[in-house]
Design a protein around this motif. Structure first.
Motif, PDB file in Angstrom:
ATOM      1  N   SER A  54      51.018  -3.844  80.568  1.00 36.46           N
ATOM      2  CA  SER A  54      52.273  -4.591  80.408  1.00 36.46           C
ATOM      3  C   SER A  54      53.361  -3.903  81.212  1.00 36.46           C
ATOM      4  O   SER A  54      53.349  -2.671  81.340  1.00 36.46           O
ATOM      5  CB  SER A  54      52.705  -4.629  78.942  1.00 36.46           C
ATOM      6  N   PRO A  55      54.313  -4.688  81.724  1.00 34.37           N
ATOM      7  CA  PRO A  55      55.400  -4.077  82.502  1.00 34.37           C
ATOM      8  C   PRO A  55      56.116  -3.010  81.680  1.00 34.37           C
ATOM      9  O   PRO A  55      56.361  -3.197  80.496  1.00 34.37           O
ATOM     10  CB  PRO A  55      56.331  -5.262  82.794  1.00 34.37           C
ATOM     11  N   ASP A 113      52.754   1.584  88.794  1.00 30.18           N
ATOM     12  CA  ASP A 113      54.105   2.015  89.173  1.00 30.18           C
ATOM     13  C   ASP A 113      54.013   2.761  90.512  1.00 30.18           C
ATOM     14  O   ASP A 113      53.400   3.836  90.579  1.00 30.18           O
ATOM     15  CB  ASP A 113      54.654   2.945  88.073  1.00 30.18           C
TER      16      ASP A 113
END
Ligand code: FES
Ligand SMILES: [Fe+2]
Length: 451
Positions: A194-195, A232
């Motif tokens: 999930s972000p 990321d």
């Protein structure tokens, strides 16, 4: 790729071979203390092609002797373990833990023949619930390697073993080959990240299947960093593996305040290996931890119902114990039954369809043949660590043979005070610098290995 000559040199370990002579310079873990009781049944051992027996005498000391009696060759396995010695059941000759013949009841009382007879006996050290032997010629024998778990109370560690029916080098190579992690031990269903959420190691392995490997040589082995990108772009993840001469591995662990793992890949002979694993926690007795590190493991959560660790076989997957060498540690899944591979599981859940964690490794390793012929391989960039381990082993064996030089680490126990790990770090940071403190075995500490 190795030449046939170097492959033979690397893999053959019997008495008199170059590699066997080199390996005999190091202490070798062979038993857990609990496997031999005072005046109890001896344990058969076979190490580097030598048939041996371990027994614990009445005074608690452990002896490791040649299995066969020097009189006329009967096996001392059947012997009477009594009054501080092992007595052959054929004619009653009795041997102490150091190999002296202390009684020869079938010779006349005035005979001094017993003083002239010795059985081969190797020095032993018992520490942290494990028994080690030294099969080399140095006297006094070198010190034990200063592995951190050897200085912990026994409550902080748990051991396991597993016999593998292949040459020791291809078995050990699996433990320093971090590339297979993204395949062999992977699940087909890896949850999306999930972000804003930090991914799990499993998610990172699935996200980046092409880790960049770097091998940094150390005084008696090396450290491998397998660096992967993460969702990321500013963050990378590096899994750190330690390989130490001649057969010690510590693969990356995960989690906060993690249980750690160490393994030794000990040749039984040219065609069989016993892997001895210790799970340990540097700070806490394992019984107090509300988790199961998995003996010989510390690998964290596993996908697809995978069971066990690299060294441990679940109880229902063991052969019933026999008196063969390491007869309590032989697995039921074998190459003959295809390691109970489940094709439906393979289609739907896991990459291999094999449930036992160790068997996911053993299936490809045994399918290479008992001794893989390395002149037929094609090594890629992810095989750097394997190439380097072979180089260390071959150099040490050749140097010992040509110059008589002790292999690295034999007289430097402190070189073994290292840790493996795993860490998220800045994408532009060098993993080796970012993990400097984490890689030292500092008593009373246990750095987190990010999840
Ligand atoms: S064979 Fe062992 S005492 Fe004779
Ligand atoms: Fe593996």
């Amino acid at each position: 790729m190795l030449s046939k000559e170097d492959n033979d040199l690397l893999t053959r370990v019997g008495p008199g071979t170059l590699m066997g002579t080199m390996l005999r310079q190091y202490w070798i873990p062979v038993l857990f203390s609990s496997e031999v009781m005072a005046d109890g049944t001896p344990e058969r051992l076979r190490i580097m092609g030598e048939d041996l027996l371990a027994f614990r005498a009445s005074d608690g000391r452990v002896g490791i002797l040649a299995e066969n009696c020097p009189h006329r060759g009967a096996s001392l396995y059947f012997g009477r373990n009594e009054e501080s010695g092992l007595r052959c059941i054929y004619h009653g000759w009795k041997f102490d833990t150091e190999g002296h013949c202390v009684d020869m009841p079938n010779e006349p009382p005035e005979s001094n023949f017993a003083d002239k007879v010795r059985i081969k006996a190797y020095p032993c050290i018992e520490k942290a619930g494990t028994i080690w032997t030294y099969m080399g010629m140095e006297r006094p024998a070198p010190p034990l390697p200063a592995l951190e778990w050897l200085d912990l109370p026994e409550s902080h560690s748990r051991g396991s073993k597993r016999v593998q029916y292949s040459n020791w080098v291809q078995a050990m190579e699996g433990d320093i080959d971090q590339s297979h992690l993204s395949f062999t031990h992977s699940s087909l269903r890896v949850p999306e990240v999930s972000p804003g959420e930090r991914p799990t190691v499993q998610q990172v392995a699935a996200f980046d299947k092409h880790p960049r490997f770097e091998v940094v040589d150390q005084p008696c082995g090396y450290t491998v960093g397998a660096t992967r990108s993460t969702p990321d772009p500013d963050v990378s993840y590096t899994r750190i593996t330690q390989w130490l001469m001649p057969f010690h591995t510590m693969t990356g662990v995960t989690g906060f305040n993690p249980v750690r793992g160490w393994r030794a890949w000990v040749p039984i002979d040219d065609f069989n290996t016993v892997v001895i694993g210790i799970s340990f926690h540097p700070l806490t007795p394992l019984a107090e931890l509300n988790r199961d590190g998995g003996a010989g493991g510390g690998q964290g959560a596993r996908p697809g119902g995978t069971r066990g660790g690299v060294a441990n076989i679940s109880d229902d997957m063991k052969e019933p114990k026999t008196s063969k060498p390491f007869g309590a540690w032989r697995p039921l899944p074998t190459i003959e039954n295809d390691f109970f591979q489940d094709r439906a599981l393979q289609k739907n859940e896991t990459f291999t369809g094999i449930r036992e964690f160790w068997a996911q490794d053993a299936a490809p390793q045994l399918s290479m043949g008992f001794i893989f012929q390395r002149q037929y391989e094609h090594l890629g960039t992810t095989d750097r660590a394997i190439i380097q381990a072979r180089r260390h082993l071959l150099n040490a064996a050749k140097t010992l043979s040509s110059d008589g030089a002790s292999p690295p680490g034999v007289w430097n126990p402190e070189w073994y005070q290292v840790r493996s790990g795993g860490k998220f770090h800045g994408a532009d940071e060098w993993w080796f610098a970012a993990t400097e403190q984490d890689r030292k075995a500092i008593a009373g500490t246990n750095p987190d290995c990010s999840v």
